[in-house]
Design a protein around this motif. Sequence first.
Motif, PDB file in Angstrom:
ATOM      1  N   ILE A 104      90.415   1.262 140.998  1.00  0.00           N
ATOM      2  CA  ILE A 104      89.643   2.099 141.926  1.00  0.00           C
ATOM      3  C   ILE A 104      90.599   2.838 142.859  1.00  0.00           C
ATOM      4  CG2 ILE A 104      88.053   2.022 143.891  1.00  0.00           C
ATOM      5  CD1 ILE A 104      86.661  -0.368 142.388  1.00  0.00           C
ATOM      6  N   ASP A 105      91.602   2.143 143.370  1.00  0.00           N
ATOM      7  CA  ASP A 105      92.583   2.750 144.268  1.00  0.00           C
ATOM      8  C   ASP A 105      93.360   3.864 143.577  1.00  0.00           C
ATOM      9  OD1 ASP A 105      94.092   3.094 146.636  1.00  0.00           O
ATOM     10  OD2 ASP A 105      95.600   1.650 145.959  1.00  0.00           O
ATOM     11  N   ALA A 106      93.737   3.645 142.325  1.00  0.00           N
ATOM     12  CA  ALA A 106      94.481   4.667 141.587  1.00  0.00           C
ATOM     13  C   ALA A 106      93.677   5.959 141.492  1.00  0.00           C
ATOM     14  CB  ALA A 106      94.836   4.153 140.190  1.00  0.00           C
ATOM     15  N   TYR A 107      92.402   5.828 141.133  1.00  0.00           N
ATOM     16  CA  TYR A 107      91.558   7.023 141.035  1.00  0.00           C
ATOM     17  C   TYR A 107      91.281   7.624 142.410  1.00  0.00           C
ATOM     18  CZ  TYR A 107      90.711   6.670 136.033  1.00  0.00           C
ATOM     19  OH  TYR A 107      90.863   6.662 134.657  1.00  0.00           O
ATOM     20  N   ALA A 108      91.112   6.792 143.420  1.00  0.00           N
ATOM     21  CA  ALA A 108      90.871   7.301 144.773  1.00  0.00           C
ATOM     22  C   ALA A 108      92.063   8.107 145.263  1.00  0.00           C
ATOM     23  CB  ALA A 108      90.569   6.142 145.728  1.00  0.00           C
ATOM     24  N   ARG A 109      93.262   7.595 145.026  1.00  0.00           N
ATOM     25  CA  ARG A 109      94.469   8.314 145.453  1.00  0.00           C
ATOM     26  C   ARG A 109      94.610   9.654 144.724  1.00  0.00           C
ATOM     27  NH1 ARG A 109      99.064   4.830 147.656  1.00  0.00           N
ATOM     28  NH2 ARG A 109      98.067   2.848 148.134  1.00  0.00           N
ATOM     29  N   ALA A 110      94.060   9.716 143.516  1.00  0.00           N
ATOM     30  CA  ALA A 110      94.104  10.956 142.738  1.00  0.00           C
ATOM     31  C   ALA A 110      92.956  11.893 143.105  1.00  0.00           C
ATOM     32  CB  ALA A 110      94.074  10.633 141.243  1.00  0.00           C
ATOM     33  N   GLY A 111      92.102  11.451 144.032  1.00  0.00           N
ATOM     34  CA  GLY A 111      90.975  12.271 144.451  1.00  0.00           C
ATOM     35  C   GLY A 111      89.837  12.301 143.447  1.00  0.00           C
ATOM     36  N   GLU A 112      89.777  11.313 142.580  1.00  0.00           N
ATOM     37  CA  GLU A 112      88.762  11.229 141.530  1.00  0.00           C
ATOM     38  C   GLU A 112      87.664  10.254 141.948  1.00  0.00           C
ATOM     39  OE1 GLU A 112      88.625  13.019 138.828  1.00  0.00           O
ATOM     40  OE2 GLU A 112      90.637  13.868 138.721  1.00  0.00           O
ATOM     41  N   GLY A 113      86.871  10.651 142.943  1.00  0.00           N
ATOM     42  CA  GLY A 113      85.848   9.771 143.488  1.00  0.00           C
ATOM     43  C   GLY A 113      84.796   9.333 142.488  1.00  0.00           C
ATOM     44  N   ASP A 114      84.365  10.245 141.628  1.00  0.00           N
ATOM     45  CA  ASP A 114      83.329   9.886 140.650  1.00  0.00           C
ATOM     46  C   ASP A 114      83.836   8.826 139.672  1.00  0.00           C
ATOM     47  OD1 ASP A 114      81.574  11.632 141.841  1.00  0.00           O
ATOM     48  OD2 ASP A 114      81.934  13.252 140.393  1.00  0.00           O
TER      49      ASP A 114
END
Length: 142
Positions: A104-114
Amino acid sequence: RLLEECNERSVATTVVYNAVIKAWGMCPDRKVAARKVRGVLGTMMKRFRDDGDERAAPDIVTFNSILAVLAKSADGQGAAEVLGMMEHWGGSVTPDRISYNCVIDAYARAGEGDIAASILSRMRRRKVSPNIISYNTVMTAY
C-alpha cells in the motif's frame, strides 16, 4: 563481494541474505536498493527452488524487508509482484499486515491511490486485518 564468495561456496543462509537486504535498505539511492534486493531474492529463490538448498529459503523477514525497500522506492508494481509470490508461496510464509502495508505504501508513494485502495481490499479478502497505518497510508495517496 563477500556475499558473492558466500554464494559461490553455498554457505550464505537466509540470515545472511536478510542482513544484506537490510543493509541495501539503508542505501540512499532507492532505485539501486530496489534492484539489488530483488537480485538477492532471485539468488535465494534459485538456490532454494532450483538447487533444493533449504538454508537459502526466503522467510517472512526476507519478504517484508524487500517489500519495505520497494515501498521506499515507490515501486508499487515490484512490491505487488513480491506480494503475489508470498500469496502463492504456501507453507509458513504468508503475507501479514506488514506485507500489505508495504505494498500500500509503495503505491501511495507513487501517487496511485486507487491501486493502494485495491490492495487494502485484497488485504481484507485475504483475512488480514488492516490497521490505522493501512487506512492512513491509502489516504496519503490522494
